[in-house]
Scaffold this motif. Structure first.
Motif, short mmCIF file in Angstrom:
data_model
loop_
_atom_site.label_atom_id
_atom_site.label_comp_id
_atom_site.label_asym_id
_atom_site.label_seq_id
_atom_site.Cartn_x
_atom_site.Cartn_y
_atom_site.Cartn_z
N ARG A 151 0.82 -1.22 0.00
CA ARG A 151 0.00 0.00 0.00
C ARG A 151 0.85 1.26 0.00
O ARG A 151 0.40 2.31 -0.45
N SER A 152 2.06 1.18 0.54
CA SER A 152 2.89 2.37 0.65
C SER A 152 4.11 2.27 -0.25
O SER A 152 5.00 1.46 0.01
N PRO A 153 4.19 3.07 -1.30
CA PRO A 153 5.36 3.03 -2.17
C PRO A 153 6.64 3.40 -1.45
O PRO A 153 7.72 3.06 -1.90
N VAL A 154 6.52 4.10 -0.34
CA VAL A 154 7.71 4.47 0.43
C VAL A 154 8.43 3.23 0.93
O VAL A 154 9.63 3.22 1.13
N SER A 155 7.67 2.15 1.17
CA SER A 155 8.25 0.92 1.70
C SER A 155 8.80 0.01 0.61
O SER A 155 9.32 -1.05 0.91
N GLU A 156 8.65 0.40 -0.64
CA GLU A 156 9.12 -0.46 -1.73
C GLU A 156 10.64 -0.61 -1.63
O GLU A 156 11.36 0.37 -1.52
N PRO A 157 11.16 -1.84 -1.68
CA PRO A 157 12.60 -2.03 -1.53
C PRO A 157 13.38 -1.50 -2.73
O PRO A 157 12.89 -1.52 -3.86
N LEU A 158 14.59 -1.04 -2.48
CA LEU A 158 15.44 -0.57 -3.55
C LEU A 158 16.06 -1.76 -4.28
O LEU A 158 16.35 -2.79 -3.68
N SER A 159 16.28 -1.59 -5.56
CA SER A 159 16.96 -2.62 -6.34
C SER A 159 18.44 -2.60 -5.99
O SER A 159 18.94 -1.66 -5.35
N GLY A 160 19.15 -3.64 -6.40
CA GLY A 160 20.58 -3.70 -6.14
C GLY A 160 21.33 -2.53 -6.74
O GLY A 160 22.21 -1.93 -6.10
N ARG A 161 20.99 -2.17 -7.96
CA ARG A 161 21.65 -1.04 -8.62
C ARG A 161 21.33 0.28 -7.93
O ARG A 161 22.20 1.14 -7.76
N GLU A 162 20.08 0.43 -7.49
CA GLU A 162 19.69 1.66 -6.78
C GLU A 162 20.47 1.78 -5.46
O GLU A 162 20.86 2.89 -5.06
N ARG A 163 20.70 0.66 -4.80
CA ARG A 163 21.49 0.68 -3.57
C ARG A 163 22.93 1.10 -3.85
O ARG A 163 23.55 1.83 -3.07
N GLU A 164 23.47 0.61 -4.96
CA GLU A 164 24.83 0.99 -5.34
C GLU A 164 24.93 2.49 -5.59
O GLU A 164 25.87 3.15 -5.12
N VAL A 165 23.97 3.01 -6.33
CA VAL A 165 23.95 4.45 -6.62
C VAL A 165 23.82 5.24 -5.32
O VAL A 165 24.53 6.22 -5.09
N LEU A 166 22.93 4.80 -4.44
CA LEU A 166 22.70 5.50 -3.18
C LEU A 166 23.96 5.49 -2.30
O LEU A 166 24.29 6.50 -1.66
N ALA A 167 24.66 4.37 -2.28
CA ALA A 167 25.89 4.28 -1.48
C ALA A 167 26.94 5.26 -1.99
O ALA A 167 27.66 5.89 -1.19
N LEU A 168 27.02 5.41 -3.30
CA LEU A 168 27.97 6.37 -3.87
C LEU A 168 27.54 7.81 -3.61
O LEU A 168 28.37 8.68 -3.35
N VAL A 169 26.24 8.05 -3.66
CA VAL A 169 25.72 9.38 -3.34
C VAL A 169 26.09 9.74 -1.90
O VAL A 169 26.47 10.88 -1.60
N ALA A 170 25.98 8.76 -1.00
CA ALA A 170 26.29 9.00 0.41
C ALA A 170 27.75 9.38 0.61
O ALA A 170 28.11 10.04 1.59
N LYS A 171 28.62 8.97 -0.33
CA LYS A 171 30.04 9.32 -0.26
C LYS A 171 30.33 10.67 -0.91
O LYS A 171 31.49 11.08 -0.98
N GLY A 172 29.27 11.32 -1.42
CA GLY A 172 29.46 12.61 -2.05
C GLY A 172 29.89 12.53 -3.51
O GLY A 172 30.38 13.50 -4.09
N THR A 173 29.67 11.37 -4.13
CA THR A 173 30.08 11.16 -5.52
C THR A 173 29.12 11.85 -6.47
O THR A 173 27.90 11.76 -6.30
N SER A 174 29.64 12.52 -7.47
CA SER A 174 28.79 13.21 -8.44
C SER A 174 28.17 12.21 -9.42
O SER A 174 28.61 11.05 -9.50
N ASN A 175 27.15 12.65 -10.14
CA ASN A 175 26.50 11.78 -11.13
C ASN A 175 27.51 11.28 -12.17
O ASN A 175 27.47 10.12 -12.58
N ARG A 176 28.39 12.19 -12.62
CA ARG A 176 29.37 11.79 -13.63
C ARG A 176 30.32 10.73 -13.08
O ARG A 176 30.63 9.74 -13.76
N GLU A 177 30.74 10.91 -11.83
CA GLU A 177 31.64 9.92 -11.21
C GLU A 177 30.93 8.59 -10.96
O GLU A 177 31.52 7.52 -11.11
#
Length: 239
Positions: A171-197
């Motif tokens: 019922r809540s899209p907020v609870s939808e789990p992230l895909s493996g690739r989305e988790r990878e992107v998010l982990a890099l974002v958390a390190k301050g990595t730019s989109n290009r990097e």
């Protein structure tokens, strides 16, 4: 007279009858044979208790045991059980990985998770990996018997607590789990990595990075990188 007094059948039926309207347990399974089981748990005491419980009940046959997920896959291939009772968190090989391997291998056995954990991080991956059902270890004995019979027939079985969590997740899209690739992107974002990097690091285009960010923003219910990282740490997706 002695036959009437010593037969244990009425007592055994009194446990299962309220939860199993069909009554005759062996007949619940195709060809009228007992439901065969493989018990997977890293605690010997738990395995012994489950083995004794099912050995004392009509309509079940325990073929073997395993202490971790790797051993479970090997034993399942050798024994070909109808149902596997699978714990999740085990040293030497977890249950989710084992379920996924069994699913990929096309195993005939139905996997019924039996664990003490009912968090989203446990239930969703197990069901996504291919588990037929999910019960908690505090389930009453008759409920467990009924669940195994249902799993053997290919029916989904969920404990009330797990069912509630899954309904909320749907019922809540907020609870939808992230895909493996989305988790990878998010982990890099958390390190301050730019989109290009990020694109260079993951060997994808910047447009694809932006698409992944759009999707994970929607799933986390946020609108920017900082909020995504904050929510991810709050929900223990990161860290």
């Amino acid at each position: 007279m002695s036959d009437d007094q010593t037969a244990p059948q009425p007592h055994a039926q009194s446990h299962a009858q309220p939860h199993t309207p069909t009554g005759a347990h062996p007949a619940d399974h195709p060809a009228g044979r007992p439901i065969s089981l493989l018990i997977v748990d890293d605690h010997p005491v738990v395995r012994d208790g489950l083995r004794g419980m099912f050995a004392a009940a009509p309509g079940f046959r325990v073929l073997g045991e395993a202490a971790n997920g790797v051993e479970a896959v090997e034993r399942a291939a050798a024994l070909d059980p109808d149902v596997i009772l699978m714990d999740l968190r085990m040293p030497g090989g977890g249950g989710v990985e084992a379920i996924a391997r069994l699913t990929r291998a096309g195993a005939r056995a139905k996997v019924l998770v039996l664990t003490t954990y009912d968090t989203d991080s446990d239930t969703l991956p197990a069901i996504e990996a291919g588990a037929t059902g999910y019960l908690l270890k505090d389930a009453p004995r008759d409920e467990l018997f009924t669940a195994v019979r249902a799993a053997a027939q290919g029916r989904t079985v969920l404990s009330p607590a797990v069912a509630t969590r899954l309904v909320s997740a749907v019922r809540s899209p907020v609870s939808e789990p992230l895909s493996g690739r989305e988790r990878e992107v998010l982990a890099l974002v958390a390190k301050g990595t730019s989109n290009r990097e990020i694109a260079r690091e993951l060997f994808i285009s910047e447009a694809t990075v932006k698409t992944h960010l759009t999707h994970l923003y929607a799933k986390l219910g946020v609108s920017d990188r900082a909020a995504a990282v904050a929510v991810a740490y709050e929900r223990k997706i990161l860290g």
